[in-house]
Design a protein around this motif. Structure first.
Motif, PDB file in Angstrom:
ATOM      1  N   ILE A  25     -15.933  56.720 -11.065  1.00 42.74           N
ATOM      2  CA  ILE A  25     -15.301  58.031 -11.268  1.00 42.74           C
ATOM      3  C   ILE A  25     -14.647  58.094 -12.638  1.00 42.74           C
ATOM      4  N   GLY A  26     -14.076  56.962 -13.097  1.00 39.25           N
ATOM      5  CA  GLY A  26     -13.480  56.926 -14.429  1.00 39.25           C
ATOM      6  C   GLY A  26     -14.486  57.236 -15.523  1.00 39.25           C
ATOM      7  N   GLY A  27     -15.727  56.770 -15.345  1.00 41.42           N
ATOM      8  CA  GLY A  27     -16.774  57.096 -16.310  1.00 41.42           C
ATOM      9  C   GLY A  27     -17.083  58.577 -16.332  1.00 41.42           C
ATOM     10  N   THR A  28     -17.112  59.199 -15.160  1.00 39.67           N
ATOM     11  CA  THR A  28     -17.378  60.637 -15.082  1.00 39.67           C
ATOM     12  C   THR A  28     -16.235  61.446 -15.701  1.00 39.67           C
ATOM     13  N   VAL A  29     -14.983  61.008 -15.464  1.00 38.01           N
ATOM     14  CA  VAL A  29     -13.839  61.689 -16.077  1.00 38.01           C
ATOM     15  C   VAL A  29     -13.899  61.542 -17.601  1.00 38.01           C
ATOM     16  N   SER A  30     -14.365  60.394 -18.085  1.00 39.58           N
ATOM     17  CA  SER A  30     -14.532  60.205 -19.529  1.00 39.58           C
ATOM     18  C   SER A  30     -15.558  61.196 -20.077  1.00 39.58           C
ATOM     19  N   GLN A  31     -16.636  61.405 -19.324  1.00 44.22           N
ATOM     20  CA  GLN A  31     -17.632  62.395 -19.743  1.00 44.22           C
ATOM     21  C   GLN A  31     -17.001  63.778 -19.837  1.00 44.22           C
ATOM     22  N   TYR A  32     -16.165  64.119 -18.870  1.00 39.02           N
ATOM     23  CA  TYR A  32     -15.450  65.405 -18.895  1.00 39.02           C
ATOM     24  C   TYR A  32     -14.570  65.511 -20.147  1.00 39.02           C
ATOM     25  N   ILE A  33     -13.893  64.424 -20.493  1.00 40.85           N
ATOM     26  CA  ILE A  33     -13.028  64.418 -21.680  1.00 40.85           C
ATOM     27  C   ILE A  33     -13.845  64.674 -22.944  1.00 40.85           C
ATOM     28  N   PHE A  34     -15.013  64.041 -23.055  1.00 41.46           N
ATOM     29  CA  PHE A  34     -15.846  64.205 -24.247  1.00 41.46           C
ATOM     30  C   PHE A  34     -16.441  65.621 -24.317  1.00 41.46           C
ATOM     31  N   GLU A  35     -16.885  66.145 -23.175  1.00 46.84           N
ATOM     32  CA  GLU A  35     -17.567  67.438 -23.167  1.00 46.84           C
ATOM     33  C   GLU A  35     -16.604  68.610 -23.313  1.00 46.84           C
ATOM     34  N   ILE A 101     -21.989  57.461 -22.711  1.00 48.87           N
ATOM     35  CA  ILE A 101     -21.522  58.609 -21.918  1.00 48.87           C
ATOM     36  C   ILE A 101     -21.407  59.845 -22.798  1.00 48.87           C
ATOM     37  N   GLU A 102     -20.833  59.684 -23.992  1.00 47.07           N
ATOM     38  CA  GLU A 102     -20.664  60.830 -24.889  1.00 47.07           C
ATOM     39  C   GLU A 102     -22.014  61.416 -25.286  1.00 47.07           C
ATOM     40  N   SER A 103     -23.012  60.563 -25.521  1.00 43.52           N
ATOM     41  CA  SER A 103     -24.334  61.040 -25.954  1.00 43.52           C
ATOM     42  C   SER A 103     -25.156  61.578 -24.797  1.00 43.52           C
ATOM     43  N   GLY A 104     -24.935  61.053 -23.591  1.00 40.75           N
ATOM     44  CA  GLY A 104     -25.714  61.473 -22.433  1.00 40.75           C
ATOM     45  C   GLY A 104     -24.823  61.877 -21.279  1.00 40.75           C
ATOM     46  N   ASN A 105     -24.738  61.013 -20.272  1.00 40.00           N
ATOM     47  CA  ASN A 105     -23.855  61.272 -19.142  1.00 40.00           C
ATOM     48  C   ASN A 105     -23.457  59.959 -18.486  1.00 40.00           C
ATOM     49  N   ALA A 106     -22.432  60.011 -17.645  1.00 38.68           N
ATOM     50  CA  ALA A 106     -21.860  58.802 -17.048  1.00 38.68           C
ATOM     51  C   ALA A 106     -22.831  58.124 -16.097  1.00 38.68           C
ATOM     52  N   ALA A 107     -23.633  58.893 -15.376  1.00 39.70           N
ATOM     53  CA  ALA A 107     -24.541  58.309 -14.392  1.00 39.70           C
ATOM     54  C   ALA A 107     -25.570  57.407 -15.061  1.00 39.70           C
ATOM     55  N   VAL A 108     -26.236  57.929 -16.080  1.00 37.09           N
ATOM     56  CA  VAL A 108     -27.263  57.149 -16.777  1.00 37.09           C
ATOM     57  C   VAL A 108     -26.641  55.973 -17.522  1.00 37.09           C
ATOM     58  N   SER A 271     -20.766  62.877 -11.032  1.00 32.81           N
ATOM     59  CA  SER A 271     -21.405  63.647 -12.102  1.00 32.81           C
ATOM     60  C   SER A 271     -22.172  64.840 -11.548  1.00 32.81           C
ATOM     61  N   VAL A 272     -22.905  64.606 -10.459  1.00 28.77           N
ATOM     62  CA  VAL A 272     -23.714  65.678  -9.875  1.00 28.77           C
ATOM     63  C   VAL A 272     -22.829  66.727  -9.204  1.00 28.77           C
ATOM     64  N   TRP A 273     -21.830  66.279  -8.451  1.00 29.38           N
ATOM     65  CA  TRP A 273     -20.985  67.216  -7.696  1.00 29.38           C
ATOM     66  C   TRP A 273     -19.979  67.933  -8.581  1.00 29.38           C
ATOM     67  N   TRP A 274     -19.335  67.225  -9.498  1.00 30.53           N
ATOM     68  CA  TRP A 274     -18.254  67.808 -10.301  1.00 30.53           C
ATOM     69  C   TRP A 274     -18.756  68.427 -11.602  1.00 30.53           C
ATOM     70  N   LEU A 275     -19.578  67.680 -12.356  1.00 29.64           N
ATOM     71  CA  LEU A 275     -20.032  68.171 -13.662  1.00 29.64           C
ATOM     72  C   LEU A 275     -21.409  68.828 -13.591  1.00 29.64           C
ATOM     73  N   HIS A 276     -22.003  68.844 -12.406  1.00 29.51           N
ATOM     74  CA  HIS A 276     -23.308  69.501 -12.187  1.00 29.51           C
ATOM     75  C   HIS A 276     -24.391  68.935 -13.101  1.00 29.51           C
ATOM     76  N   VAL A 277     -24.383  67.630 -13.274  1.00 32.47           N
ATOM     77  CA  VAL A 277     -25.418  66.964 -14.063  1.00 32.47           C
ATOM     78  C   VAL A 277     -26.715  66.954 -13.256  1.00 32.47           C
ATOM     79  N   PRO A 278     -27.838  67.438 -13.821  1.00 31.89           N
ATOM     80  CA  PRO A 278     -29.095  67.435 -13.060  1.00 31.89           C
ATOM     81  C   PRO A 278     -29.594  66.009 -12.835  1.00 31.89           C
ATOM     82  N   PHE A 279     -30.046  65.753 -11.623  1.00 35.50           N
ATOM     83  CA  PHE A 279     -30.527  64.417 -11.285  1.00 35.50           C
ATOM     84  C   PHE A 279     -31.734  64.592 -10.386  1.00 35.50           C
ATOM     85  N   GLY A 280     -32.937  64.316 -10.955  1.00 39.24           N
ATOM     86  CA  GLY A 280     -34.173  64.596 -10.252  1.00 39.24           C
ATOM     87  C   GLY A 280     -34.539  63.560  -9.205  1.00 39.24           C
ATOM     88  N   LEU A 281     -35.599  63.844  -8.471  1.00 40.94           N
ATOM     89  CA  LEU A 281     -36.069  62.963  -7.405  1.00 40.94           C
ATOM     90  C   LEU A 281     -36.469  61.598  -7.948  1.00 40.94           C
TER      91      LEU A 281
END
Length: 310
Positions: A25-35, A101-108, A271-281
């Motif tokens: 979750i800390g990684g996702t919050v970091s993504q929020y901070i950058f974006e 994370i800054e260049s992409g997203n926390a999940a990847v 990332s998917v629930w809060w920041l709505h990052v697309p994540f395919g099958l």
């Protein structure tokens, strides 16, 4: 007696699950901070490492570990090792991870960092501390297939994430491999909390030369920004590390390692629930393959001897 053992194991499970989830979750919050707030990576890494490191050292002192907290600097060998670990282990892992994370997203970014076992295996094979077998081949194939699906989402035409994020993420995996291989003797001699605390402090002090922690546009700060930074520093770093290290008192290392895989799952869900990052099958399948590889390599195996020289 059995009830006491079960309580200790339950405490261990709760600690490692909480720590790994807070990391993700800390990684996702970091993504929020950058974006949203556009804070520089160097600033966040400096603040995150310095404050978390000093807090861990303070806790260690409060627990009566003064001799080890200060003694680590009284021996040239251990002092040099802490500096190397702080710069090329702790700082390298944190900076490359945050840059991904800054260049992409926390999940990847988190999943690419979890390719570290492949780099560790490659190193051990290169220096002949181990030798190739079907188990290793299967793990590497799982990791490579998972990475391909994660980054392309099954489309051969191109990457589904920016190239820069992939490069930083892979470097994060390499840095984590070094971090894991190098830290063993230090942790055994001086205790995990002391070594991690000093490594964070050294790494944070070094990156402060790129962006001083006190150099920020404080006038533009909001409560949301302040709360996000506090969460990353306190919960996503200091408490996450502390809980994870404490769990080793109650669980076997392999159990802690396997449960640590909750970190990327937490990062993906947040990332998917809060920041709505697309994540395919296909990315989901790739995620399962990478996590499966980590669990597979964490399971106990028969001791393998080195092959005799020809």
């Amino acid at each position: 007696m059995m009830q006491t053992v079960q309580k200790r194991r339950t405490a261990g499970f709760l600690l490692v699950i909480s720590g790994a989830s807070l990391w993700g979750i800390g990684g996702t919050v970091s993504q929020y901070i950058f974006e949203i707030h556009h804070l520089p990576v160097e600033w966040l890494v400096a603040v995150r490492l310095l404050l978390s490191g000093l807090l861990l050292l303070t806790i260690s002192l409060m627990l009566g570990n003064k001799e080890k907290v200060t003694g680590i600097w009284k021996q040239k060998k251990s002092a040099g090792a802490v500096v190397i670990f702080g710069l090329f282990g702790m700082l390298a892992v944190q900076y490359t991870y945050m840059a991904s994370i800054e260049s992409g997203n926390a999940a990847v970014a988190t999943l690419l960092q979890y390719l570290a076992p492949v780099f560790i295996l490659a190193y051990l094979l290169a220096v002949r501390h181990t030798y190739w077998n079907m188990r290793d081949a299967g793990a590497v194939l799982m990791g490579l297939a998972g990475t391909f699906l994660l980054l392309t989402n099954g489309e051969l035409a191109g990457l589904s994430v920016p190239t820069e994020a992939v490069v930083w993420g892979l470097l994060s995996g390499v840095a984590l491999a070094f971090y894991t291989l190098y830290a063993g003797p230090l942790l055994a001699a001086w205790g995990s909390m002391n070594v991690i605390g000093w490594a964070m402090t050294v790494g944070g002090a070094a990156v402060s030369f790129l962006h001083a922690p006190w150099n920020a546009a404080w006038g533009s700060w909001t409560w949301s920004m302040a709360g996000s930074v506090i969460f990353v520093v306190i919960f996503g770093t200091m408490i996450a590390f502390w809980f994870y290290l404490e769990s080793l008192k109650y669980l076997k290392p392999q159990e802690t390692s396997i449960l640590g895989c909750l970190e990327p799952l937490a990062a993906i869900l947040a990332s998917v629930w809060w920041l709505h990052v697309p994540f395919g099958l296909y990315q989901s399948v790739g995620t399962c393959l990478i996590l499966g590889m980590v669990i597979y390599l964490s399971l106990p195996q028969k001791q393998r001897a080195k092959p005799a020289p020809a």
